[in-house]
Motif scaffolding. Sequence first.
Motif, mmCIF file in Angstrom:
data_model
loop_
_atom_site.group_PDB
_atom_site.id
_atom_site.type_symbol
_atom_site.label_atom_id
_atom_site.label_comp_id
_atom_site.label_asym_id
_atom_site.label_seq_id
_atom_site.Cartn_x
_atom_site.Cartn_y
_atom_site.Cartn_z
ATOM 1 N N UNK A 25 -3.262 -5.887 12.170
ATOM 2 C CA UNK A 25 -2.714 -4.729 11.458
ATOM 3 C C UNK A 25 -1.834 -5.229 10.310
ATOM 4 N N UNK A 26 -2.132 -4.770 9.101
ATOM 5 C CA UNK A 26 -1.340 -5.121 7.924
ATOM 6 C C UNK A 26 -0.540 -3.904 7.490
ATOM 7 N N UNK A 27 0.774 -4.080 7.328
ATOM 8 C CA UNK A 27 1.655 -2.986 6.943
ATOM 9 C C UNK A 27 2.627 -3.477 5.875
ATOM 10 N N UNK A 28 2.588 -2.919 4.664
ATOM 11 C CA UNK A 28 3.542 -3.332 3.630
ATOM 12 C C UNK A 28 4.970 -2.915 3.995
ATOM 13 N N UNK A 29 5.921 -3.756 3.693
ATOM 14 C CA UNK A 29 7.324 -3.401 3.905
ATOM 15 C C UNK A 29 7.938 -2.789 2.657
ATOM 16 N N UNK A 30 7.271 -2.979 1.508
ATOM 17 C CA UNK A 30 7.659 -2.308 0.262
ATOM 18 C C UNK A 30 6.367 -1.860 -0.413
ATOM 19 N N UNK A 31 6.417 -0.850 -1.277
ATOM 20 C CA UNK A 31 5.188 -0.360 -1.924
ATOM 21 C C UNK A 31 4.493 -1.451 -2.733
ATOM 22 N N UNK A 32 3.164 -1.431 -2.699
ATOM 23 C CA UNK A 32 2.358 -2.341 -3.520
ATOM 24 C C UNK A 32 1.935 -1.564 -4.761
ATOM 25 N N UNK A 33 2.475 -1.920 -5.897
ATOM 26 C CA UNK A 33 2.247 -1.144 -7.112
ATOM 27 C C UNK A 33 0.883 -1.395 -7.743
ATOM 28 N N UNK A 34 0.345 -2.577 -7.532
ATOM 29 C CA UNK A 34 -0.950 -2.923 -8.118
ATOM 30 C C UNK A 34 -1.874 -3.362 -6.987
ATOM 31 N N UNK A 35 -2.476 -2.385 -6.320
ATOM 32 C CA UNK A 35 -3.270 -2.693 -5.135
ATOM 33 C C UNK A 35 -4.510 -3.527 -5.455
ATOM 34 N N UNK A 59 -2.521 -0.213 7.177
ATOM 35 C CA UNK A 59 -1.712 0.969 7.518
ATOM 36 C C UNK A 59 -0.552 1.117 6.532
ATOM 37 N N UNK A 60 -0.338 2.343 6.082
ATOM 38 C CA UNK A 60 0.768 2.665 5.159
ATOM 39 C C UNK A 60 0.602 1.988 3.805
ATOM 40 N N UNK A 61 -0.655 1.882 3.354
ATOM 41 C CA UNK A 61 -0.903 1.315 2.036
ATOM 42 C C UNK A 61 -0.869 2.374 0.935
ATOM 43 N N UNK A 62 -0.546 3.607 1.289
ATOM 44 C CA UNK A 62 -0.325 4.638 0.286
ATOM 45 C C UNK A 62 -1.576 5.207 -0.340
ATOM 46 N N UNK A 63 -2.703 5.188 0.379
ATOM 47 C CA UNK A 63 -3.937 5.764 -0.161
ATOM 48 C C UNK A 63 -3.904 7.282 0.041
ATOM 49 N N UNK A 64 -3.891 8.068 -1.029
ATOM 50 C CA UNK A 64 -3.689 9.510 -0.881
ATOM 51 C C UNK A 64 -4.923 10.291 -0.455
ATOM 52 N N UNK A 290 -5.488 7.177 15.196
ATOM 53 C CA UNK A 290 -5.581 7.204 13.749
ATOM 54 C C UNK A 290 -4.344 7.864 13.139
ATOM 55 N N UNK A 291 -3.937 7.365 11.977
ATOM 56 C CA UNK A 291 -2.952 8.030 11.139
ATOM 57 C C UNK A 291 -3.596 8.302 9.778
ATOM 58 N N UNK A 292 -3.267 9.437 9.185
ATOM 59 C CA UNK A 292 -3.807 9.748 7.863
ATOM 60 C C UNK A 292 -3.482 8.602 6.900
ATOM 61 N N UNK A 293 -4.500 8.157 6.164
ATOM 62 C CA UNK A 293 -4.334 7.051 5.220
ATOM 63 C C UNK A 293 -4.742 5.703 5.756
ATOM 64 N N UNK A 294 -4.970 5.589 7.071
ATOM 65 C CA UNK A 294 -5.414 4.320 7.651
ATOM 66 C C UNK A 294 -6.777 3.918 7.088
ATOM 67 N N UNK A 295 -6.968 2.613 6.877
ATOM 68 C CA UNK A 295 -8.280 2.045 6.563
ATOM 69 C C UNK A 295 -8.571 0.944 7.580
#
Length: 335
Positions: A25-35, A59-64, A290-295
């Motif tokens: 499981x990969x989870x960013x601790x701060x937003x990734x601005x340039x995915x 998880x929590x990669x901010x995909x809307x 599942x959580x919304x936004x998971x890949x």
Amino acid sequence: MNATPIADACVETSFFNADSRLPIVLTPTVPINNLPGWIDAHREELETWLARHGAILFRDFGLPGPAAFEAFAEAISPALYGEYGDLPKKEGGRNTYRSTPYPERQMILYHNESSHLSRWPRRQFFFCELASALGGATPIVDCREMLRQLPAQLIDTFERKQLMYVRTFTRGLDVPWREFFDTDDRRAVESRCDAAGVRYEWLPNDELQTRTVCPAVIVHPLTGERSFFNQVQLHHIACLAPDLRMDLLDTVGLQRMPRHAYFGDGSAISDDDIALIGEAYERCAVRFDWRAGDVLMLDNMLVAHARDPYQGPRKIVVAMSELVERSQFARSAGA
């Protein structure tokens, strides 16, 4: 859980189960601005994780939504496969699909995507647009571990004999062969079957039966590892509900069941062996909510997936890439 610094973000890696390394499981601790840039900079690291663990959950990669998911999947695998016939296309997507239309209250059994066909995707992506209120997990299984769980003699038989998938296109029990092959021309159907190494027989009442011999155990082309790779659960009649199985046997008989699976030489796979396989899948299965936004990204040749029953709305978007030809693994059954 441990933190791994990568590019312009710090990403934590973790696992759901202390006894399983699947998925990572990969989870960013701060937003990734340039995915896309983050993916490109760490492509080798992602490849290493996928080969080692078989599955990565972002998880929590901010995909809307689905469009962002498709761009994300394309950044990892630029050539997404957009001509898959069995899944309905996702509205508004170019190369993405809605999940398999299947009764919500029934489980979709464990399988490796398209392993019964002439080619299959090595990578498969799942995006959670909307998680169901109850159930609906996508259980995943490391198919390398399946070889350690199943009896050695059974694995040896599967490896030597391979599998034969039999499909009978009977009116009212399956899609018509004209719809499946998208043609009214029998010769065109025969040409496609010949090209794919599929045996066929035209039956009375305008029915068609196909027989396809495929591997049951493969050697992964990149890692060199052996993997239990097939769709025996989805095809063998032992996995049908007992009442449905009896009704079909009474109606069409064993030789004309809509779907069935045998060893590659045509010999029967016993119900007891199918039960052993089902028990092994469940011992190896990893489930998560599942959580919304998971890949979830799978190496389809290392990991099988299923779908649990669910209640309420559920939206999972699917993408596939890196098609592999069965001819790379083909040999005579019983060799």
